[in-house]
Design an enzyme around this catalytic site. Structure first.
Site, PDB file in Angstrom:
ATOM      1  CD  GLU A  49      19.995 -41.250 -61.644  1.00  0.00           C
ATOM      2  OE1 GLU A  49      20.751 -41.786 -60.822  1.00  0.00           O
ATOM      3  OE2 GLU A  49      18.997 -41.845 -62.130  1.00  0.00           O
ATOM      4  CD  GLU A  97      23.860 -44.684 -61.172  1.00  0.00           C
ATOM      5  OE1 GLU A  97      24.346 -44.505 -62.303  1.00  0.00           O
ATOM      6  OE2 GLU A  97      23.756 -43.778 -60.333  1.00  0.00           O
TER       7      GLU A  97
END
Length: 268
Positions: free
Chosen positions: A142, A121
């Site tokens: 995740e 990210e």
């Protein structure tokens, strides 16, 4: 021979090195560069400092930790925090990463190791991503923790590689190789592993020695324009072009072309 002025600022979790228009942010948090709030406070402060430095035109984010760019947020840190704190932590991370996207400098993520979760990210917030061919895996796992990639992973990835690929990567949590990342447009270039850092620096130096004022406005035109309706974005592009038409670099560029010489860019 005149020596280049090098400015180095070393913090607990990162080091910033500024030299000849380029700032390098070196991450050295722990063995996997797994971060917590204290790291992001340092990271945010470094980005703020760079944003206000008119001499810096290109920023490279890299890791000084073997085998990892970053594994994302520290799981023990997240497990021990209450949900309200974790929500605010993600918000702070997103605000920090958005500064990268909105900064006039071009940001390059130099990926020489595994780049997963919040590490990816961070790289997605950069303008360009260069990766070593033996760097390891890249992806957003995740979902395997029962959560989503909450610092831009579901949004920036979809805008970069398309809805279906982003959905597939997010809902399976599977990681991919550097070549696969290149094939889907997740990274811009893959270099031989040992050459990755220097090839990234060469790219940065080339930008610094070119029309940096135009490059900055090109970044802002693309970054901000993609969030607008096309007709509005075209007008925005025109306003930035009007600024460039009035710049010293535009005058120099046109003169150099007509005079068949290399331009002397001033960055204004």
């Amino acid at each position: 021979m005149k020596m280049a002025n090098v400015v180095t600022v070393e913090k607990k979790y990162l080091t910033v090195v500024k030299e000849e228009g380029i700032a390098e942010i070196h991450l050295h948090i722990n063995k996997s560069n797994s971060y917590d709030l204290e790291f992001y406070k340092e990271f945010n402060a470094a980005i703020d400092d760079i944003r206000f430095d008119p001499d810096i035109k290109v920023v490279i984010i890299m890791s000084d930790v073997p085998k990892f760019f970053s594994a994302g947020a520290d799981i023990n840190f997240l497990r021990s925090a209450d949900p309200r704190f974790k929500t605010q932590f993600c918000l702070f991370c997103n605000e920090t990463l958005d500064k990268i996207a909105r900064s006039p400098q071009v940001y390059i993520a130099c990926l020489e190791g595994h780049t997963v979760g919040g590490g990816l990210e961070m790289a997605l917030a950069c303008d360009l991503r260069f990766m070593g061919d033996e760097a390891g895996k890249i992806g957003l796992p995740e979902v395997t923790l029962g959560v989503l990639a909450g610092t831009g992973g579901t949004q920036r990835l979809a805008r970069l590689v398309g809805y279906s690929r982003a959905l597939d990567m997010n809902i399976t949590g599977e990681t991919i190789t550097p070549q696969e990342a290149l094939d889907i447009g997740l990274v811009n270039r893959v270099f031989p592993q040992a050459e990755t850092r220097e090839r990234t620096r060469e790219y940065a130096r080339k930008l610094v020695n070119s029309a940096t004022y135009a490059i900055s406005n090109i970044k802002l035109s693309i970054m901000n324009g993609k969030e607008m309706p096309l007709n509005v974005a075209i007008r925005y592009e025109g306003e930035l072009q009007n600024l460039l038409f009035r710049s010293e670099d535009a005058k120099e560029g046109l003169s150099a072309f007509l005079e068949k010489r290399q331009p002397n860019w001033e960055g204004v």
